[in-house]
Design an enzyme around this catalytic site. Structure first.
Site, PDB file in Angstrom:
ATOM      1  N   ALA A  65       0.861  -1.182   0.000  1.00 53.06           N
ATOM      2  CA  ALA A  65       0.000   0.000   0.000  1.00 53.06           C
ATOM      3  C   ALA A  65       0.902   1.238   0.000  1.00 53.06           C
ATOM      4  CB  ALA A  65      -0.885  -0.022   1.233  1.00 53.06           C
ATOM      5  N   GLY A 109       0.639  -5.124   0.901  1.00 53.70           N
ATOM      6  CA  GLY A 109      -0.554  -5.232   0.053  1.00 53.70           C
ATOM      7  C   GLY A 109      -0.260  -5.866  -1.301  1.00 53.70           C
ATOM      8  N   GLU A 112      -0.354  -9.515  -0.693  1.00 56.22           N
ATOM      9  CA  GLU A 112      -1.759  -9.848  -0.427  1.00 56.22           C
ATOM     10  C   GLU A 112      -2.576  -9.847  -1.715  1.00 56.22           C
ATOM     11  OE1 GLU A 112      -1.756  -6.684   2.531  1.00 56.22           O
ATOM     12  OE2 GLU A 112      -2.376  -8.122   4.048  1.00 56.22           O
ATOM     13  N   GLU A 132       4.737  -5.067   7.148  1.00 57.76           N
ATOM     14  CA  GLU A 132       3.939  -4.019   7.794  1.00 57.76           C
ATOM     15  C   GLU A 132       4.392  -3.728   9.216  1.00 57.76           C
ATOM     16  OE1 GLU A 132       2.702  -6.437   5.877  1.00 57.76           O
ATOM     17  OE2 GLU A 132       0.931  -5.744   4.773  1.00 57.76           O
TER      18      GLU A 132
HETATM   19  C1  HXC Z   1       5.015   4.429  -1.240  1.00 54.68           C
HETATM   20  C2  HXC Z   1       6.942   3.477  -2.044  1.00 54.68           C
HETATM   21  C3  HXC Z   1       6.595   2.227  -1.483  1.00 54.68           C
HETATM   22  C4  HXC Z   1       5.347   2.134  -0.781  1.00 54.68           C
HETATM   23  C5  HXC Z   1       8.500   2.008  -2.477  1.00 54.68           C
HETATM   24  N1  HXC Z   1       8.129   3.297  -2.645  1.00 54.68           N
HETATM   25  N2  HXC Z   1       7.594   1.342  -1.767  1.00 54.68           N
HETATM   26  N3  HXC Z   1       6.153   4.550  -1.929  1.00 54.68           N
HETATM   27  N4  HXC Z   1       4.617   3.268  -0.687  1.00 54.68           N
HETATM   28  N5  HXC Z   1       4.914   1.001  -0.249  1.00 54.68           N
HETATM   29  C6  HXC Z   1       8.837   4.355  -3.350  1.00 54.68           C
HETATM   30  C7  HXC Z   1      10.042   4.859  -2.553  1.00 54.68           C
HETATM   31  O1  HXC Z   1       9.631   5.811  -1.596  1.00 54.68           O
HETATM   32  C8  HXC Z   1      10.881   5.460  -3.658  1.00 54.68           C
HETATM   33  O2  HXC Z   1      10.352   6.718  -4.000  1.00 54.68           O
HETATM   34  C9  HXC Z   1      10.639   4.527  -4.826  1.00 54.68           C
HETATM   35  O3  HXC Z   1       9.407   3.853  -4.548  1.00 54.68           O
HETATM   36  C10 HXC Z   1      11.727   3.473  -4.975  1.00 54.68           C
HETATM   37  O4  HXC Z   1      11.863   2.813  -3.753  1.00 54.68           O
HETATM   38  P1  HXC Z   1      13.274   2.657  -2.976  1.00 54.68           P
HETATM   39  O5  HXC Z   1      12.959   2.413  -1.553  1.00 54.68           O
HETATM   40  O6  HXC Z   1      14.168   3.804  -3.286  1.00 54.68           O
HETATM   41  O7  HXC Z   1      13.829   1.342  -3.682  1.00 54.68           O
HETATM   42  P2  HXC Z   1      14.805   0.252  -3.083  1.00 54.68           P
HETATM   43  O8  HXC Z   1      15.929   0.910  -2.319  1.00 54.68           O
HETATM   44  O9  HXC Z   1      15.145  -0.635  -4.231  1.00 54.68           O
HETATM   45  O10 HXC Z   1      13.950  -0.563  -2.001  1.00 54.68           O
HETATM   46  C11 HXC Z   1      12.876  -1.324  -2.421  1.00 54.68           C
HETATM   47  C12 HXC Z   1      11.989  -1.742  -1.213  1.00 54.68           C
HETATM   48  C13 HXC Z   1      11.594  -0.484  -0.395  1.00 54.68           C
HETATM   49  C14 HXC Z   1      12.776  -2.720  -0.313  1.00 54.68           C
HETATM   50  C15 HXC Z   1      10.774  -2.482  -1.765  1.00 54.68           C
HETATM   51  O11 HXC Z   1      11.057   0.484  -1.292  1.00 54.68           O
HETATM   52  C16 HXC Z   1      10.559  -0.745   0.651  1.00 54.68           C
HETATM   53  O12 HXC Z   1      10.860  -1.282   1.716  1.00 54.68           O
HETATM   54  N6  HXC Z   1       9.311  -0.322   0.390  1.00 54.68           N
HETATM   55  C17 HXC Z   1       8.229  -0.432   1.360  1.00 54.68           C
HETATM   56  C18 HXC Z   1       7.738  -1.848   1.471  1.00 54.68           C
HETATM   57  C19 HXC Z   1       6.613  -1.952   2.522  1.00 54.68           C
HETATM   58  O13 HXC Z   1       6.840  -1.608   3.692  1.00 54.68           O
HETATM   59  N7  HXC Z   1       5.451  -2.383   2.102  1.00 54.68           N
HETATM   60  C20 HXC Z   1       4.295  -2.517   3.014  1.00 54.68           C
HETATM   61  C21 HXC Z   1       3.472  -1.245   2.911  1.00 54.68           C
HETATM   62  S1  HXC Z   1       2.122  -1.285   4.055  1.00 54.68           S
HETATM   63  P3  HXC Z   1      11.298   8.031  -4.083  1.00 54.68           P
HETATM   64  O14 HXC Z   1      10.311   9.139  -4.333  1.00 54.68           O
HETATM   65  O15 HXC Z   1      12.040   8.131  -2.797  1.00 54.68           O
HETATM   66  O16 HXC Z   1      12.201   7.734  -5.265  1.00 54.68           O
HETATM   67  C22 HXC Z   1       0.980  -2.258   3.330  1.00 54.68           C
HETATM   68  C23 HXC Z   1      -0.288  -2.467   4.148  1.00 54.68           C
HETATM   69  C24 HXC Z   1      -1.324  -3.173   3.384  1.00 54.68           C
HETATM   70  O17 HXC Z   1       1.122  -2.741   2.266  1.00 54.68           O
HETATM   71  C25 HXC Z   1      -2.578  -3.186   4.161  1.00 54.68           C
HETATM   72  C26 HXC Z   1      -3.751  -2.822   3.313  1.00 54.68           C
HETATM   73  C27 HXC Z   1      -4.951  -2.387   4.115  1.00 54.68           C
END
Ligand code: HXC
Length: 258
Positions: A65, A109, A112, A132
């Site tokens: 998400a 997400g 999921e 998460e």
């Molecule tokens: C918003 C995101 C994002 C996310 C990545 N980006 N994941 N933006 N939401 N979930 C953005 C980064 O901010 C960055 O933008 C660009 O994408 C590239 O990501 P990087 O982090 O620079 O890439 P990298 O170093 O290769 O790392 C990849 C990664 C990391 C390991 C996947 O991005 C990461 O940990 N992302 C979050 C993963 C996460 O926590 N997902 C769960 C979300 S909560 P900029 O602008 O800086 O270039 C969820 C809840 C669901 O999903 C429940 C539903 C109700």
């Protein structure tokens, strides 16, 4: 229909839907979830579509998400709008077979969403995870529920509590994905599986999907009864007559979805 965050192509009776926010690793913002639920509902209703393939790009299926969009919301905001509730329900209501073609990150997400599909084909570079907990939240659309049913309690707890990622080999070993292929082959492999499914009777394919999904909802005894009655009901179709006649006559069946 023109979309901003997804690309929909319909070819040879397959709808290929690509998540398309590469700048954010296909993070699921509200626009994307809205467009995806609309596109899937339309594909489900479109007579020209017999199977759906959902994919991202080589780097990410979806990294979860959209954290930037969610970060400032309050409990009252997310509860009030039932964040992801109705739109995700629409995705879960799709009755046509749906394959996830996953390369790169399928996190939160994203993992999921892949699990909402009927099966997952992934590339060797795939990484699945429910990170998460690192954000101070619990998974919200199946990460503690579907993942547990797919991989069992121990691995589901491990993934959800440590937030670690699972690679493609572990995902296949654990039953999360059905096939692992070299990353450039993910979409061709998923399209080929979709074409195989598209050759079958659409009525039977829907019944198969319904019956397998039932196994998650009811006891074994009830599930077996549901399956047996579904099997019986297929004898009311022309496709059962055609399928069995084709076998006996040593020819390919010509299913007509009747
Ligand atoms: C918003 C995101 C994002 C996310 C990545 N980006 N994941 N933006 N939401 N979930 C953005 C980064 O901010 C960055 O933008 C660009 O994408 C590239 O990501 P990087 O982090 O620079 O890439 P990298 O170093 O290769 O790392 C990849 C990664 C990391 C390991 C996947 O991005 C990461 O940990 N992302 C979050 C993963 C996460 O926590 N997902 C769960 C979300 S909560 P900029 O602008 O800086 O270039 C969820 C809840 C669901 O999903 C429940 C539903 C109700």
């Amino acid at each position: 229909m023109a979309y901003e965050t997804i690309i929909v192509e319909i070819e040879d009776q397959i709808a290929l839907i690509r998540l398309n926010r590469p700048e954010a690793l296909n993070a699921l913002n509200s626009k994307l979830v809205d467009e995806l639920s609309r596109a899937l509902t339309e594909a489900d209703q479109n007579d020209k579509v017999r199977c759906i393939v959902l994919t991202g790009n080589e780097k990410a299926f979806a990294a979860g998400a959209d954290i930037k969009e969610m970060s400032e919301k309050s409990f009252v905001d997310v509860y009030g709008e039932d964040l992801f509730g109705a739109k995700i329900e629409a995705i879960q209501r799709v009755r046509k077979p749906m394959i996830a073609a996953v390369s790169g990150y399928a996190l939160g997400g994203g993992c999921e969403l892949a699990m909402m599909c009927d099966f997952i084909i992934c590339g060797e570079n795939a990484k699945f995870g429910q990170p998460e907990i690192n954000l101070g939240v619990v998974a919200g659309i199946g990460g503690t529920q579907r993942l547990t049913r797919f991989v069992g309690k121990s691995k589901a707890m491990d993934m959800n509590l440590t937030g670690r990622f699972m690679d493609a080999a572990e995902a296949e070993r654990s039953g999360l994905v059905s096939r692992v292929v070299p990353t450039p082959k993910v979409i061709p492999e998923a399209m080929s599986a979709a074409r195989k499914i598209a050759e079958k009777s659409a009525v039977t394919a829907k019944a198969v999907k319904e019956s397998v999904n039932r196994s998650y909802e009811v006891s074994l005894r009830e599930g077996l009864l549901f399956e047996r009655r579904s099997f019986h009901s297929m004898f009311a179709t022309e496709d059962q007559k055609e399928g069995m006649a084709a076998f006996i006559e040593k020819r390919e069946p010509q299913f007509r979805d009747k």
